[in-house]
Scaffold this motif. Structure first.
Motif, PDB file in Angstrom:
ATOM      1  N   VAL A   1       0.823  -1.219   0.000  1.00 12.14           N
ATOM      2  CA  VAL A   1       0.000   0.000   0.000  1.00 12.14           C
ATOM      3  C   VAL A   1       0.854   1.265   0.000  1.00 12.14           C
ATOM      4  O   VAL A   1       0.571   2.203  -0.765  1.00 12.14           O
ATOM      5  CB  VAL A   1      -0.977  -0.014   1.200  1.00 12.14           C
ATOM      6  N   PRO A   2       1.925   1.357   0.830  1.00 14.83           N
ATOM      7  CA  PRO A   2       2.746   2.579   0.766  1.00 14.83           C
ATOM      8  C   PRO A   2       3.330   2.845  -0.616  1.00 14.83           C
ATOM      9  O   PRO A   2       3.346   3.995  -1.068  1.00 14.83           O
ATOM     10  CB  PRO A   2       3.844   2.305   1.805  1.00 14.83           C
ATOM     11  N   VAL A   3       3.820   1.812  -1.294  1.00 18.43           N
ATOM     12  CA  VAL A   3       4.353   2.012  -2.642  1.00 18.43           C
ATOM     13  C   VAL A   3       3.248   2.426  -3.599  1.00 18.43           C
ATOM     14  O   VAL A   3       3.422   3.321  -4.440  1.00 18.43           O
ATOM     15  CB  VAL A   3       5.072   0.744  -3.142  1.00 18.43           C
ATOM     16  N   ALA A   4       2.080   1.782  -3.475  1.00 19.62           N
ATOM     17  CA  ALA A   4       0.956   2.147  -4.334  1.00 19.62           C
ATOM     18  C   ALA A   4       0.568   3.613  -4.147  1.00 19.62           C
ATOM     19  O   ALA A   4       0.163   4.291  -5.101  1.00 19.62           O
ATOM     20  CB  ALA A   4      -0.239   1.237  -4.047  1.00 19.62           C
ATOM     21  N   LEU A   5       0.717   4.125  -2.918  1.00 20.98           N
ATOM     22  CA  LEU A   5       0.401   5.521  -2.652  1.00 20.98           C
ATOM     23  C   LEU A   5       1.515   6.463  -3.117  1.00 20.98           C
ATOM     24  O   LEU A   5       1.257   7.612  -3.498  1.00 20.98           O
ATOM     25  CB  LEU A   5       0.157   5.725  -1.150  1.00 20.98           C
ATOM     26  N   LEU A   6       2.754   5.963  -3.087  1.00 24.95           N
ATOM     27  CA  LEU A   6       3.887   6.792  -3.479  1.00 24.95           C
ATOM     28  C   LEU A   6       4.009   6.955  -4.996  1.00 24.95           C
ATOM     29  O   LEU A   6       4.437   8.013  -5.473  1.00 24.95           O
ATOM     30  CB  LEU A   6       5.193   6.194  -2.948  1.00 24.95           C
ATOM     31  N   VAL A   7       3.647   5.914  -5.733  1.00 29.80           N
ATOM     32  CA  VAL A   7       3.862   5.944  -7.185  1.00 29.80           C
ATOM     33  C   VAL A   7       3.214   7.157  -7.853  1.00 29.80           C
ATOM     34  O   VAL A   7       3.853   7.821  -8.684  1.00 29.80           O
ATOM     35  CB  VAL A   7       3.385   4.628  -7.833  1.00 29.80           C
ATOM     36  N   PRO A   8       1.948   7.516  -7.517  1.00 27.28           N
ATOM     37  CA  PRO A   8       1.386   8.717  -8.155  1.00 27.28           C
ATOM     38  C   PRO A   8       2.139  10.001  -7.814  1.00 27.28           C
ATOM     39  O   PRO A   8       2.088  10.977  -8.571  1.00 27.28           O
ATOM     40  CB  PRO A   8      -0.044   8.762  -7.605  1.00 27.28           C
ATOM     41  N   GLU A   9       2.860  10.004  -6.677  1.00 27.62           N
ATOM     42  CA  GLU A   9       3.549  11.216  -6.237  1.00 27.62           C
ATOM     43  C   GLU A   9       4.964  11.322  -6.799  1.00 27.62           C
ATOM     44  O   GLU A   9       5.396  12.387  -7.247  1.00 27.62           O
ATOM     45  CB  GLU A   9       3.610  11.254  -4.702  1.00 27.62           C
ATOM     46  N   ILE A  10       5.714  10.223  -6.771  1.00 26.94           N
ATOM     47  CA  ILE A  10       7.124  10.286  -7.170  1.00 26.94           C
ATOM     48  C   ILE A  10       7.447   9.349  -8.330  1.00 26.94           C
ATOM     49  O   ILE A  10       8.587   9.350  -8.818  1.00 26.94           O
ATOM     50  CB  ILE A  10       8.055   9.966  -5.976  1.00 26.94           C
ATOM     51  N   GLY A  11       6.480   8.533  -8.775  1.00 24.34           N
ATOM     52  CA  GLY A  11       6.713   7.613  -9.874  1.00 24.34           C
ATOM     53  C   GLY A  11       7.492   6.386  -9.434  1.00 24.34           C
ATOM     54  O   GLY A  11       8.086   6.363  -8.345  1.00 24.34           O
ATOM     55  N   TRP A  12       7.506   5.356 -10.282  1.00 25.50           N
ATOM     56  CA  TRP A  12       8.231   4.143  -9.895  1.00 25.50           C
ATOM     57  C   TRP A  12       9.737   4.396  -9.830  1.00 25.50           C
ATOM     58  O   TRP A  12      10.438   3.760  -9.043  1.00 25.50           O
ATOM     59  CB  TRP A  12       7.901   2.992 -10.832  1.00 25.50           C
ATOM     60  N   ARG A  13      10.240   5.344 -10.598  1.00 19.64           N
ATOM     61  CA  ARG A  13      11.666   5.678 -10.519  1.00 19.64           C
ATOM     62  C   ARG A  13      12.007   6.284  -9.155  1.00 19.64           C
ATOM     63  O   ARG A  13      13.064   5.989  -8.571  1.00 19.64           O
ATOM     64  CB  ARG A  13      12.046   6.640 -11.631  1.00 19.64           C
ATOM     65  N   GLY A  14      11.124   7.126  -8.644  1.00 25.94           N
ATOM     66  CA  GLY A  14      11.348   7.706  -7.329  1.00 25.94           C
ATOM     67  C   GLY A  14      11.404   6.658  -6.232  1.00 25.94           C
ATOM     68  O   GLY A  14      12.187   6.786  -5.276  1.00 25.94           O
ATOM     69  N   VAL A  15      10.593   5.602  -6.370  1.00 26.97           N
ATOM     70  CA  VAL A  15      10.623   4.515  -5.386  1.00 26.97           C
ATOM     71  C   VAL A  15      11.996   3.853  -5.373  1.00 26.97           C
ATOM     72  O   VAL A  15      12.556   3.546  -4.309  1.00 26.97           O
ATOM     73  CB  VAL A  15       9.517   3.487  -5.701  1.00 26.97           C
ATOM     74  N   PHE A  16      12.580   3.647  -6.552  1.00 28.50           N
ATOM     75  CA  PHE A  16      13.916   3.058  -6.612  1.00 28.50           C
ATOM     76  C   PHE A  16      14.954   3.972  -5.968  1.00 28.50           C
ATOM     77  O   PHE A  16      15.901   3.504  -5.308  1.00 28.50           O
ATOM     78  CB  PHE A  16      14.298   2.755  -8.063  1.00 28.50           C
ATOM     79  N   TRP A  17      14.816   5.289  -6.141  1.00 23.33           N
ATOM     80  CA  TRP A  17      15.754   6.216  -5.504  1.00 23.33           C
ATOM     81  C   TRP A  17      15.646   6.157  -3.981  1.00 23.33           C
ATOM     82  O   TRP A  17      16.656   6.234  -3.257  1.00 23.33           O
ATOM     83  CB  TRP A  17      15.514   7.639  -5.990  1.00 23.33           C
ATOM     84  N   VAL A  18      14.435   6.016  -3.469  1.00 21.41           N
ATOM     85  CA  VAL A  18      14.260   5.890  -2.016  1.00 21.41           C
ATOM     86  C   VAL A  18      14.994   4.658  -1.497  1.00 21.41           C
ATOM     87  O   VAL A  18      15.689   4.690  -0.470  1.00 21.41           O
ATOM     88  CB  VAL A  18      12.756   5.829  -1.668  1.00 21.41           C
ATOM     89  N   LEU A  19      14.855   3.531  -2.221  1.00 16.74           N
ATOM     90  CA  LEU A  19      15.534   2.303  -1.802  1.00 16.74           C
ATOM     91  C   LEU A  19      17.058   2.457  -1.877  1.00 16.74           C
ATOM     92  O   LEU A  19      17.783   1.891  -1.047  1.00 16.74           O
ATOM     93  CB  LEU A  19      15.072   1.136  -2.666  1.00 16.74           C
ATOM     94  N   ALA A  20      17.551   3.190  -2.853  1.00 15.54           N
ATOM     95  CA  ALA A  20      19.001   3.420  -2.960  1.00 15.54           C
ATOM     96  C   ALA A  20      19.515   4.164  -1.726  1.00 15.54           C
ATOM     97  O   ALA A  20      20.555   3.792  -1.146  1.00 15.54           O
ATOM     98  CB  ALA A  20      19.314   4.199  -4.232  1.00 15.54           C
ATOM     99  N   LEU A  21      18.813   5.219  -1.309  1.00 10.84           N
ATOM    100  CA  LEU A  21      19.231   5.974  -0.128  1.00 10.84           C
ATOM    101  C   LEU A  21      19.154   5.117   1.133  1.00 10.84           C
ATOM    102  O   LEU A  21      20.035   5.189   2.006  1.00 10.84           O
ATOM    103  CB  LEU A  21      18.349   7.213   0.020  1.00 10.84           C
TER     104      LEU A  21
END
Length: 406
Positions: free
Chosen positions: A148-168
């Motif tokens: 659910v958190p990723v599903a909510l994040l994708v509209p805000e930062i996109g799937w690329r942004g999710v990968f950047w969060v995991l990198a940090l």
């Protein structure tokens, strides 16, 4: 718990990243398939590349942990995982994404093994499964974060942004491990200096050991079921068989992650408690194998329309599959502590080879039917795929029932 917080918890942090990375593909899989026009077999191959790299790294990583310790190895691998996530975030096509997943697979390849090694050094034998289960529980929170958190994040930062969060996050966890985890266990001497060939040869003794040959296939398949479905095919099943949209699908994947959390701590603690009372170390994994077989039979029947029933089935599916680490600990007890890393990676490489084969095989089975009008796959294909995994589990269980030949 102070010892757990200092030693096991930082290593569990990289497991959090590991679980989030795996589960995220189940959440994003339908989106990636549409964006890059992937078939079922291509999507299965994309997910399987992660596990292929994960598997290829197992034996070298297990040897490295036995020789140089979890602290050093996991610090380096955390930075490798960060690089893999960054490559995924910058990918412009499926090949770039696949390459990033390969690098990520190497970076998170030692999560469970590093925890088992450290726990074997720092806790009594009958507490190893329980403390490892607590560590896996922390890692399972990554599965929660990837639904659910990723599903909510994708509209805000996109799937690329999710990968950047995991990198940090990977960079931060690597620093935590370096600052907190000791070099070796209490009173443990540095590993003896032997020729590298002699150290590598120990893998042959492990794979030939009668206990390994008897129990490892079933234990590996138990964990492989979790990787295969949570890592990819649970999400498409919920879309194509249950007919669920994005929001309810993310909710049921959250139920799956909740089952994994409950099973991680519950099966580990139960295994330790039963062993303290004289029970066989494999008792809990045996019960879990029977339970996940029952869940597969229910999924083959394709129950639809009731979110509570579907949530319960996938919750229990995950709960039973979480008993894999208890099986790892049980098998590891038949070997000396200095081989703990290599024993765990020997089981892990068996499991990950199964994951690679299963994720691809399910994609091949689904592609035997034409795609549906909505772009999904035929429900009948999922039934045959589940029948295939159930048949493999029965075959592995029959092998486990054979007596050991010394």
């Amino acid at each position: 718990m102070r010892q757990f917080a200092r030693i096991t918890l930082p290593l569990a942090g990289l497991n959090f990243v590991n679980q989030a990375s795996r589960t995220m593909i189940a959440t994003l899989g339908p989106l990636l398939a549409l964006e890059f026009a992937l078939s079922a077999s291509e999507l299965g191959l994309l997910a399987a590349m992660f596990f292929a790299a994960y598997a290829a790294a197992q034996l070298p990583v297990g040897l490295a942990i036995d020789l140089w310790g979890s602290r050093r190895v996991q610090t380096v691998l955390g930075l490798v995982a960060a690089l893999g996530f960054a490559i995924c975030a910058l990918a412009t096509g499926p090949y770039g994404l696949a390459f990033g997943r390969v690098v990520t697979g190497v970076g998170i390849s030692a999560g469970l093994i590093a925890m088992l090694k450290v726990n074997t050094q720092w806790y009594p034998r009958d507490r190893v499964a329980g403390m490892t289960g607590l560590g896996v529980l922390v890692g399972s929170l990554g599965s929660i974060a990837a639904t659910v958190p990723v599903a909510l994040l994708v509209p805000e930062i996109g799937w690329r942004g999710v990968f950047w969060v995991l990198a940090l996050m990977s960079v931060g966890v690597a620093g935590w491990i370096w600052a907190s985890v000791p070099e070796r266990g209490p009173g443990a001497a540095p590993p003896p200096r032997r020729a590298l060939g002699a150290e590598v040869a120990e893998f042959g003794r492990i794979f030939r050991h009668p206990t390994f040959r008897r129990f490892a296939p079933s234990v590996a398949l138990l964990s492989a079921m979790n990787f295969t479905y949570q890592g990819l095919w649970a999400g498409p099943w919920l879309r194509d068989v249950a007919g669920l949209g994005d929001a309810p699908r993310a909710l049921l994947l959250l139920c799956y992650a909740g089952g994994l959390m409950a099973g991680s701590v519950g099966t580990g603690q139960a295994a330790s408690l039963l062993q303290q009372r004289g029970g066989h170390p494999m008792l809990v994994p045996w019960a879990a194998m029977a339970g996940i077989a029952a869940m597969q039979l229910l999924l083959i029947a394709q129950p639809v329309g009731n979110l509570v029933v579907l949530g319960a089935i996938w919750f229990l599916f995950a709960l039973f599959s979480a008993a894999g680490p208890a099986g790892y600990a049980a098998i590891g007890q038949r070997f000396s502590a200095e081989l703990a890393g290599r024993v765990a990676t020997a089981i892990n490489v068996t499991m990950l080879v199964l994951v690679f084969l299963l994720q691809n095989a399910i994609g091949w089975i689904l592609d035997l039917w034409p795609r549906t009008g909505s772009g999904g796959w035929n429900a009948a294909g999922y039934g045959w795929a589940l029948a295939m995994t159930l048949a493999l589990q029965v075959a592995a269980a029959l092998r486990m029932l054979r007596p050991e030949k010394v």
